[in-house]
Design a protein around this motif. Structure first.
Motif, PDB file in Angstrom:
ATOM      1  N   VAL A  41       0.857  -1.181   0.000  1.00  0.00           N
ATOM      2  CA  VAL A  41       0.000   0.000   0.000  1.00  0.00           C
ATOM      3  C   VAL A  41       0.897   1.236   0.000  1.00  0.00           C
ATOM      4  O   VAL A  41       1.895   1.292   0.723  1.00  0.00           O
ATOM      5  CB  VAL A  41      -0.926  -0.002   1.243  1.00  0.00           C
ATOM      6  CG1 VAL A  41      -1.744   1.277   1.318  1.00  0.00           C
ATOM      7  CG2 VAL A  41      -1.843  -1.217   1.217  1.00  0.00           C
ATOM      8  N   ILE A  42       0.532   2.223  -0.815  1.00  0.00           N
ATOM      9  CA  ILE A  42       1.306   3.462  -0.889  1.00  0.00           C
ATOM     10  C   ILE A  42       1.252   4.164   0.457  1.00  0.00           C
ATOM     11  O   ILE A  42       0.174   4.447   0.975  1.00  0.00           O
ATOM     12  CB  ILE A  42       0.770   4.392  -1.996  1.00  0.00           C
ATOM     13  CG1 ILE A  42       0.945   3.744  -3.360  1.00  0.00           C
ATOM     14  CG2 ILE A  42       1.461   5.757  -1.943  1.00  0.00           C
ATOM     15  CD1 ILE A  42       0.292   4.500  -4.501  1.00  0.00           C
ATOM     16  N   GLY A  43       2.435   4.445   1.016  1.00  0.00           N
ATOM     17  CA  GLY A  43       2.525   5.114   2.304  1.00  0.00           C
ATOM     18  C   GLY A  43       2.849   6.586   2.166  1.00  0.00           C
ATOM     19  O   GLY A  43       3.212   7.071   1.086  1.00  0.00           O
ATOM     20  N   GLU A  44       2.737   7.284   3.284  1.00  0.00           N
ATOM     21  CA  GLU A  44       3.031   8.714   3.331  1.00  0.00           C
ATOM     22  C   GLU A  44       4.494   8.960   2.970  1.00  0.00           C
ATOM     23  O   GLU A  44       5.381   8.237   3.419  1.00  0.00           O
ATOM     24  CB  GLU A  44       2.760   9.232   4.738  1.00  0.00           C
ATOM     25  CG  GLU A  44       2.805  10.728   4.847  1.00  0.00           C
ATOM     26  CD  GLU A  44       2.394  11.217   6.218  1.00  0.00           C
ATOM     27  OE1 GLU A  44       3.034  12.163   6.701  1.00  0.00           O
ATOM     28  OE2 GLU A  44       1.447  10.647   6.800  1.00  0.00           O
ATOM     29  N   GLY A  45       4.736   9.939   2.151  1.00  0.00           N
ATOM     30  CA  GLY A  45       6.098  10.271   1.747  1.00  0.00           C
ATOM     31  C   GLY A  45       6.498   9.690   0.409  1.00  0.00           C
ATOM     32  O   GLY A  45       7.584   9.969  -0.088  1.00  0.00           O
ATOM     33  N   THR A  46       5.644   8.884  -0.202  1.00  0.00           N
ATOM     34  CA  THR A  46       5.949   8.334  -1.518  1.00  0.00           C
ATOM     35  C   THR A  46       6.001   9.486  -2.516  1.00  0.00           C
ATOM     36  O   THR A  46       5.107  10.327  -2.551  1.00  0.00           O
ATOM     37  CB  THR A  46       4.884   7.305  -1.940  1.00  0.00           C
ATOM     38  OG1 THR A  46       4.959   6.186  -1.045  1.00  0.00           O
ATOM     39  CG2 THR A  46       5.093   6.818  -3.363  1.00  0.00           C
TER      40      THR A  46
END
Length: 186
Positions: A41-46
């Motif tokens: 899952v795309i996380g914060e900061g990508t």
């Protein structure tokens, strides 16, 4: 004869409540055929970074440059610089490869080994070379393809770095229950 895509073994996040547009797949072809795909899952900061290489080849040149002391005296006396617009001219020298800073979230819904630990181990294998025990030589890490949110596909990338946590919650068998893995891909 028609082309058939390689069979991709997908591991990692299989949470059906998360939209595929919020997931990233890192895919690497395997020796002997097939491919492995790690889904997170795309996380914060990508983020994605694009850097253009601009250079100012004439910035050290000036009318007084050949005679530094004379140029310095003139500058001090007149209060004017001996630099001109030409010295600030930039020339383009190409672009660096795109850089992706991917923050991938893994968490266990039913099986911490399959949903968290196996994807982390697969990413470690993707970045690591295969070395021989005695003689030099071995396989260099193969390129990867990344699919970001089913919208952007980038091929022939390399994993430049990987950071995985060791200090998160674990099962009684020692498997991480959740982890956020940081990848830098170029």
């Amino acid at each position: 004869m028609s082309w058939t895509p390689p069979k991709i073994v997908s591991i990692g996040n299989n949470d059906p409540s998360v939209s595929p547009y919020l997931k990233v797949w890192v895919i690497q072809s395997q020796p002997g055929g097939g491919a492995i795909g790690v889904c997170g899952v795309i996380g914060e900061g990508t983020s994605q970074e694009i850097i253009a290489n601009w250079n100012s080849p004439f910035e050290e040149d000036s009318l007084g440059g050949g005679f530094q002391k004379t140029g310095g005296i003139i500058q001090a006396a007149t209060g004017m610089t001996s630099k001109g617009e030409f010295q600030s001219t930039q020339i383009w020298e190409g672009n660096r490869p795109h850089t992706f800073n991917l923050s991938l979230k893994f968490y266990a819904l039913a099986d911490a080994k399959k949903e968290v630990m196996d994807p982390i181990k697969a990413l470690e294998k993707m970045i690591a070379p295969q070395v021989n025990a005695v003689a030099p030589g071995g396989r260099i890490p193969a390129p990867v393809d990344i699919n970001i949110g089913r919208i952007a596909l980038y091929s022939n990338c390399v994993i430049a770095s990987m950071t995985a946590p060791l200090d998160k919650e674990k099962t009684k068998d020692g498997y991480l229950v959740r982890a956020t893995v940081e990848l830098q891909i170029e």
